[in-house]
Design a protein around this motif. Structure first.
Motif, PDB file in Angstrom:
ATOM      1  N   ALA A  59      -3.682 -17.588  16.516  1.00 32.03           N
ATOM      2  CA  ALA A  59      -3.870 -19.027  16.705  1.00 32.03           C
ATOM      3  C   ALA A  59      -2.930 -19.855  15.838  1.00 32.03           C
ATOM      4  O   ALA A  59      -2.451 -20.919  16.261  1.00 32.03           O
ATOM      5  CB  ALA A  59      -5.323 -19.394  16.415  1.00 32.03           C
ATOM      6  N   MET A  60      -2.640 -19.370  14.628  1.00 29.39           N
ATOM      7  CA  MET A  60      -1.808 -20.163  13.711  1.00 29.39           C
ATOM      8  C   MET A  60      -0.374 -20.305  14.210  1.00 29.39           C
ATOM      9  O   MET A  60       0.375 -21.170  13.735  1.00 29.39           O
ATOM     10  CB  MET A  60      -1.805 -19.514  12.324  1.00 29.39           C
ATOM     11  N   GLY A 118      -1.312 -12.303   6.805  1.00 30.73           N
ATOM     12  CA  GLY A 118      -0.482 -11.208   7.274  1.00 30.73           C
ATOM     13  C   GLY A 118       0.978 -11.406   6.927  1.00 30.73           C
ATOM     14  O   GLY A 118       1.488 -12.534   6.984  1.00 30.73           O
ATOM     15  N   THR A 119       1.639 -10.318   6.545  1.00 31.14           N
ATOM     16  CA  THR A 119       3.062 -10.378   6.212  1.00 31.14           C
ATOM     17  C   THR A 119       3.770  -9.148   6.752  1.00 31.14           C
ATOM     18  O   THR A 119       3.141  -8.242   7.314  1.00 31.14           O
ATOM     19  CB  THR A 119       3.263 -10.491   4.689  1.00 31.14           C
ATOM     20  N   ILE A 120       5.066  -9.102   6.579  1.00 29.60           N
ATOM     21  CA  ILE A 120       5.866  -7.961   7.035  1.00 29.60           C
ATOM     22  C   ILE A 120       5.710  -6.815   6.041  1.00 29.60           C
ATOM     23  O   ILE A 120       5.905  -7.014   4.835  1.00 29.60           O
ATOM     24  CB  ILE A 120       7.352  -8.356   7.163  1.00 29.60           C
ATOM     25  N   ASN A 180       7.804 -18.857   7.919  1.00 31.99           N
ATOM     26  CA  ASN A 180       6.950 -18.829   9.106  1.00 31.99           C
ATOM     27  C   ASN A 180       7.693 -18.848  10.434  1.00 31.99           C
ATOM     28  O   ASN A 180       7.145 -18.424  11.448  1.00 31.99           O
ATOM     29  CB  ASN A 180       5.952 -19.984   9.061  1.00 31.99           C
ATOM     30  N   GLY A 181       8.912 -19.347  10.449  1.00 25.05           N
ATOM     31  CA  GLY A 181       9.616 -19.400  11.725  1.00 25.05           C
ATOM     32  C   GLY A 181      10.699 -20.451  11.717  1.00 25.05           C
ATOM     33  O   GLY A 181      11.077 -20.986  10.673  1.00 25.05           O
ATOM     34  N   GLY A 209      13.763 -16.235  12.470  1.00 22.31           N
ATOM     35  CA  GLY A 209      12.568 -16.220  13.310  1.00 22.31           C
ATOM     36  C   GLY A 209      11.278 -16.080  12.531  1.00 22.31           C
ATOM     37  O   GLY A 209      10.221 -16.539  12.975  1.00 22.31           O
ATOM     38  N   GLY A 210      11.352 -15.446  11.365  1.00 22.00           N
ATOM     39  CA  GLY A 210      10.196 -15.334  10.486  1.00 22.00           C
ATOM     40  C   GLY A 210       8.974 -14.726  11.136  1.00 22.00           C
ATOM     41  O   GLY A 210       9.049 -13.974  12.110  1.00 22.00           O
ATOM     42  N   MET A 211       7.816 -15.061  10.589  1.00 22.46           N
ATOM     43  CA  MET A 211       6.571 -14.441  11.027  1.00 22.46           C
ATOM     44  C   MET A 211       6.238 -14.754  12.479  1.00 22.46           C
ATOM     45  O   MET A 211       5.672 -13.908  13.187  1.00 22.46           O
ATOM     46  CB  MET A 211       5.411 -14.873  10.128  1.00 22.46           C
ATOM     47  N   GLN A 212       6.588 -15.936  12.949  1.00 24.73           N
ATOM     48  CA  GLN A 212       6.245 -16.266  14.335  1.00 24.73           C
ATOM     49  C   GLN A 212       6.962 -15.341  15.314  1.00 24.73           C
ATOM     50  O   GLN A 212       6.355 -14.848  16.278  1.00 24.73           O
ATOM     51  CB  GLN A 212       6.587 -17.723  14.646  1.00 24.73           C
TER      52      GLN A 212
END
Length: 224
Positions: A59-60, A118-120, A180-181, A209-212
């Motif tokens: 959702a985030m 959550g992370t990589i 985040n992106g 692009g990051g986490m998104q």
């Protein structure tokens, strides 16, 4: 003459009899990468793509309307000379790091409240405001400045000369920074701060692009 089995029929038969095999073969990260084992907080984590064909973005990351500033669309190049990379390049840096290359550090620049979601795997969280408290890279207190210098020395392997108040990054690590992106400017602010201090451009990599983007292609994440 017996009727020949068509490719489509064969695939249906295989899907019925060997669903696990087909699923694994049909959901690789790339044609050359099925998965990757990395070390995260002393634990081995396998990065792979998800196997739920009905999965959606968390959702985030579903929101499209974000106020600018601060959530402005970032350029494709953070600074001339700093490499912009994608998921496969991030995975290659993680692979090299997990195989013992201590000259690489993958940095999650987000604040801890985001990292908790959550992370990589294999990334180290160094919140962006520990490096750049504002766009000018300045800090309000001496303690913040001291903490910043400690990060540069202990985590990034920079060498500080107190007499001249300058840094030597000759032996510093290659940093892969993300947040985040493409609408998140935290890692780009960190990159600008580091370059202003003399960090070598070729030792800075930006995962735009990051986490998104990471979760949009179903790659594994971990929570603290």
């Amino acid at each position: 003459m017996p009727k020949q089995t068509t490719t489509a029929t064969l695939l249906i038969v295989l899907a019925t009899t060997l669903p696990g095999t087909l699923l694994a073969a049909d959901n690789r990260i790339s044609p050359d990468i099925e998965s990757l084992d990395v070390t995260h907080n002393g634990q081995t984590v396998t990065i792979q793509r998800g196997h739920d064909r009905d999965a959606t973005l968390p959702a985030m990351f579903q929101k499209t309307d974000r106020g600018c500033p601060p959530f402005c669309v970032q350029p494709i190049v953070a600074l001339p000379g700093v490499g912009t990379i994608g998921e496969l390049e991030v995975l290659d840096y993680l692979r090299r790091k997990s195989q013992g290359d201590d000259s690489i550090l993958v940095v999650d620049s987000r604040t801890p409240d985001w990292v908790m979601r959550g992370t990589i795997p294999g990334a180290m969280n160094i919140p962006w405001n520990n490096i750049s408290s504002d766009a000018a890279g300045t800090f309000e207190t001496p303690d913040q400045a001291d903490a910043f210098r400690q990060i540069l020395a202990d985590e990034f392997d920079g060498s500080y000369n107190a007499e001249t108040d300058t840094w030597d990054f000759t032996d510093a690590k290659t940093l892969v920074l993300f947040c985040n992106g493409i609408w998140c400017g935290q890692s780009t602010e960190n990159i600008k701060t580091l370059v202003d201090l003399g960090y070598p451009l070729h030792k800075l990599k930006w995962y735009r692009g990051g986490m998104q983007d990471w979760v949009s292609v179903g790659l594994t994440t971990v929570k603290p």
